[in-house]
Enzyme design. Structure first.
Site, short mmCIF file in Angstrom:
data_model
loop_
_atom_site.label_atom_id
_atom_site.label_comp_id
_atom_site.label_asym_id
_atom_site.label_seq_id
_atom_site.Cartn_x
_atom_site.Cartn_y
_atom_site.Cartn_z
N SER A 22 0.82 -1.20 0.00
CA SER A 22 0.00 0.00 0.00
C SER A 22 0.86 1.26 0.00
O SER A 22 1.90 1.31 0.66
CB SER A 22 -0.89 -0.01 1.24
OG SER A 22 -1.64 1.17 1.30
N CYS A 131 0.23 3.69 10.49
CA CYS A 131 0.91 4.78 9.78
C CYS A 131 1.59 5.69 10.78
O CYS A 131 0.94 6.21 11.69
CB CYS A 131 -0.04 5.60 8.92
SG CYS A 131 0.84 6.96 8.13
N ASN A 193 5.08 -2.26 8.69
CA ASN A 193 4.98 -0.92 8.10
C ASN A 193 6.34 -0.23 8.27
O ASN A 193 7.30 -0.86 8.72
CB ASN A 193 3.85 -0.14 8.80
CG ASN A 193 3.25 0.94 7.91
OD1 ASN A 193 3.98 1.62 7.19
ND2 ASN A 193 1.95 1.10 7.96
N GLY A 266 7.44 -2.86 -1.86
CA GLY A 266 7.04 -1.46 -1.72
C GLY A 266 7.97 -0.52 -2.47
O GLY A 266 7.82 -0.29 -3.67
#
EC number: 1.3.1.14
Lengths: 304, 273
Positions: A22, A131, A193, A266
């Site tokens: 993402s 995030c 993340n 990513g």
């Protein structure tokens, strides 16, 4: 004979274990000129919120040795524009699209989960509780096991689709977070993340990023990500999706050995838009050259 | 389009400024003025991210000997500012680069016959040569090139060869008028009663001044922005700039790589930046 490359994440069947992460692949269409989307396992769309979000002031990105820091701040079109403008493209490709999303309260998370659940073109959901770049962009939920469990439970109640939870590495104990999400009904975990980092402009004596701190991604974080995937995969029964600095088929296979069922690519897509496809093809070739019949035999097969 | 390019020439044209010519696929010849390419400086992970460069020129080399195929080429003009451009300047003929492009939205040419005023500062001249080459086909073109010193004023001879009338200004007076090039631009607009169209690329302060001149005199003005970008295709959202109506309450960010790098000056917010 060609090795079997398909894997399962919850009820989601992937032709191979390589997805795009993402925030690095737009809504899929941006990269369709460079990647044969039907050669990758799935793609994950930019994180969605109920209302459109503008994101942070600039500068938003800066390169660091072996990586990059970003503080985009979850800029996205919002769920309504996603449905109107982005979903038609998803319909046209024969590859699962996973919608990443985030809210500001458990109720918002649940509402988004319910709305995404109703979109047939969305194959699975990835909940962003991690995030690092916005104060209420989920990190609050991603650093406290109780909060994480409440968000995951709310989403679980709102969707029948495969529910993936993307974990933050910016915690003391990622295993504790993983177990909390498992207990609350997650089907899979994305690990990790970005790592919170910072860059300084010495001459100006100022932080480079307008947001001061940003999320570090790229090859620089791979060892940390590998360690966390290994720790989490041993501690939960859920499939783990390995993320963090994967640039090559070798990197991806290392994550599989560490316990990941699939991986997400990513930052590599920025450097080489065809990276995910090349990694999937490289993995298959690696297995074929060694006579390994099924990629699944490598999952968690780390020795010693 | 992603392609491998072989360097044909890489030379320092002025202290700190380099011009590189490389092979390109024939599709590159369709690049529009103002578009850019993303260059991977080397195949390792440091530097990791590609660097964006405006397309300075495209063309076809006709080999001198019989039977050889014509070779399309691409040129970039760059200033050595950091690790990536530093490494680029050390590359030699026959080295290979990985290129993405042409990317972004280019300049709109505007009506034929009308005077075109091109304003460039330093390495901002990079995307303006291809523009000039295109504009001289049907319009009178004037170039206003500025810099801190004469070293920052690049490739004027090339513009002159196109038939472009060139004006220069330097802050230290070492070449042309002493002062800012925007002053010279204003003098020309005074002389022509604000006729024509402005095209600009250069440092932010210069673009802001040019945008102000365009707005005040009601002259259509296009600017080409620089942006620190990771992907160049609208995915990372790292390179955004503020639209004219931007405010904290009503954010209006434009993606430099896909909505730009060329914008109508009036589309953007200049005050406070």
């Amino acid at each position: 004979m060609r090795p079997a490359m398909s894997v399962e994440i919850g009820s989601l069947k992937l032709r191979n274990p390589v997805m795009t992460a993402s925030g690095t692949f737009g809504y899929g269409e941006e990269f369709s000129q460079y990647v044969d989307l039907e050669k990758i396992g799935a793609f994950v769309t930019k994180g969605l919120s109920l209302k459109p979000r503008a994101g942070n002031p600039t500068p938003r990105i800066v390169e660091t040795p072996g990586g990059m820091l970003n503080a985009i701040g979850l800029q996205n079109v919002g769920i309504d524009a996603f449905i109107q403008k982005k979903v038609p493209f998803l319909r046209s490709v024969n590859t699962p699209a996973i919608a990443n999303f985030f809210g500001y309260t458990p109720d918002e998370y649940a509402e988004l989960a319910a709305r995404l659940d109703a979109i047939p073109e969305v194959a699975a959901l990835e909940v962003n509780i991690s995030c690092p770049n916005v104060k209420q962009g989920g990190i609050v939920f991603g650093t406290d096991p109780g909060c994480a469990a409440s968000v995951v439970a709310a989403c679980r109640a709102a969707t029948q689709k495969t529910l993936i939870v993307k974990l933050s590495p910016n915690v003391t104990d990622i295993v504790e977070m993983a177990q909390a999400c498992e207990g609350a009904g997650a089907d899979a975990l994305s690990v990790i993340n970005t790592l919170t980092g910072m860059a300084i402009d010495l001459e100006r004596r100022r932080p480079v990023l307008a947001n001061v701190t940003g999320g570090l991604s790229g090859p620089a974080i791979k060892p940390v990500a590998l360690r966390m995937v290994w720790q989490v995969a041993r501690a939960v029964k859920l499939p783990v999706i390995g993320i963090g600095g994967i640039m090559s088929a070798t990197d991806a296979l290392e994550f599989i050995l560490a316990g990941a069922t699939a991986v997400q690519v990513g930052t590599a897509s920025f450097v080489n838009p065809g990276a995910a496809q090349e990694i999937a093809e490289g993995m298959e070739q690696w297995l074929a050259e060694r006579g390994i019949a099924d990629i699944r035999s490598l999952i968690g097969a780390l020795e010693g | 389009m992603q392609f491998k390019a072989m360097i044909l020439d890489n030379a320092e044209v002025s202290p700190g400024y380099w011009r590189m010519r490389m092979t390109a696929p024939p599709e590159m010849l369709a690049a529009r003025p103002g578009q850019f390419v993303m260059v991977r400086v080397n195949p390792s992970i440091d530097p990791l991210i590609r660097r964006p460069f405006g397309v300075f020129d495209v063309g076809t080399l006709q080999p001198a000997y019989t039977g050889a195929a014509p070779q399309p080429y691409l040129e970039i003009l760059y200033r050595v500012v950091g690790k990536g451009t530093g490494m680029l300047s050390t590359l030699h003929d026959n080295d290979i680069l990985d290129i993405l492009g042409p990317l972004g939205t280019g300049f709109e040419k505007g009506p034929a016959g009308e005077e075109k005023l091109i304003v460039g500062g330093g390495v901002g001249l990079a995307p303006l040569y291809l523009l000039a080459k295109e504009l001289v086909k049907d319009s009178p073109v004037r170039l206003f090139a500025g810099g801190r010193t004469r070293d920052d004023v690049l490739c004027i001879t090339e513009f002159e060869r196109l038939g472009v009338e060139c004006y220069t200004a330097t802050e230290d007076g070492s070449l042309g008028e002493c002062g800012l090039v925007t002053k010279v631009l204003e003098q020309r607009l005074d002389a022509t009663a604000n006729k024509g169209q402005i095209f600009a690329c250069g440092p932010h302060g210069m673009l802001k001044a040019v945008a102000g001149i365009g707005a005040q005199r009601n002259v259509p003005t296009q600017v080409s922005l620089e942006g620190y970008m990771a992907c160049g295709m609208g995915a990372c959202l790292g390179c955004v700039c503020q639209g004219a109506e931007h405010s904290a309450e009503n954010p209006d960010y434009r993606c430099v790589c896909t909505e730009g790098p060329v914008f109508e000056a009036a589309e953007l917010k200049w005050e406070g930046n």
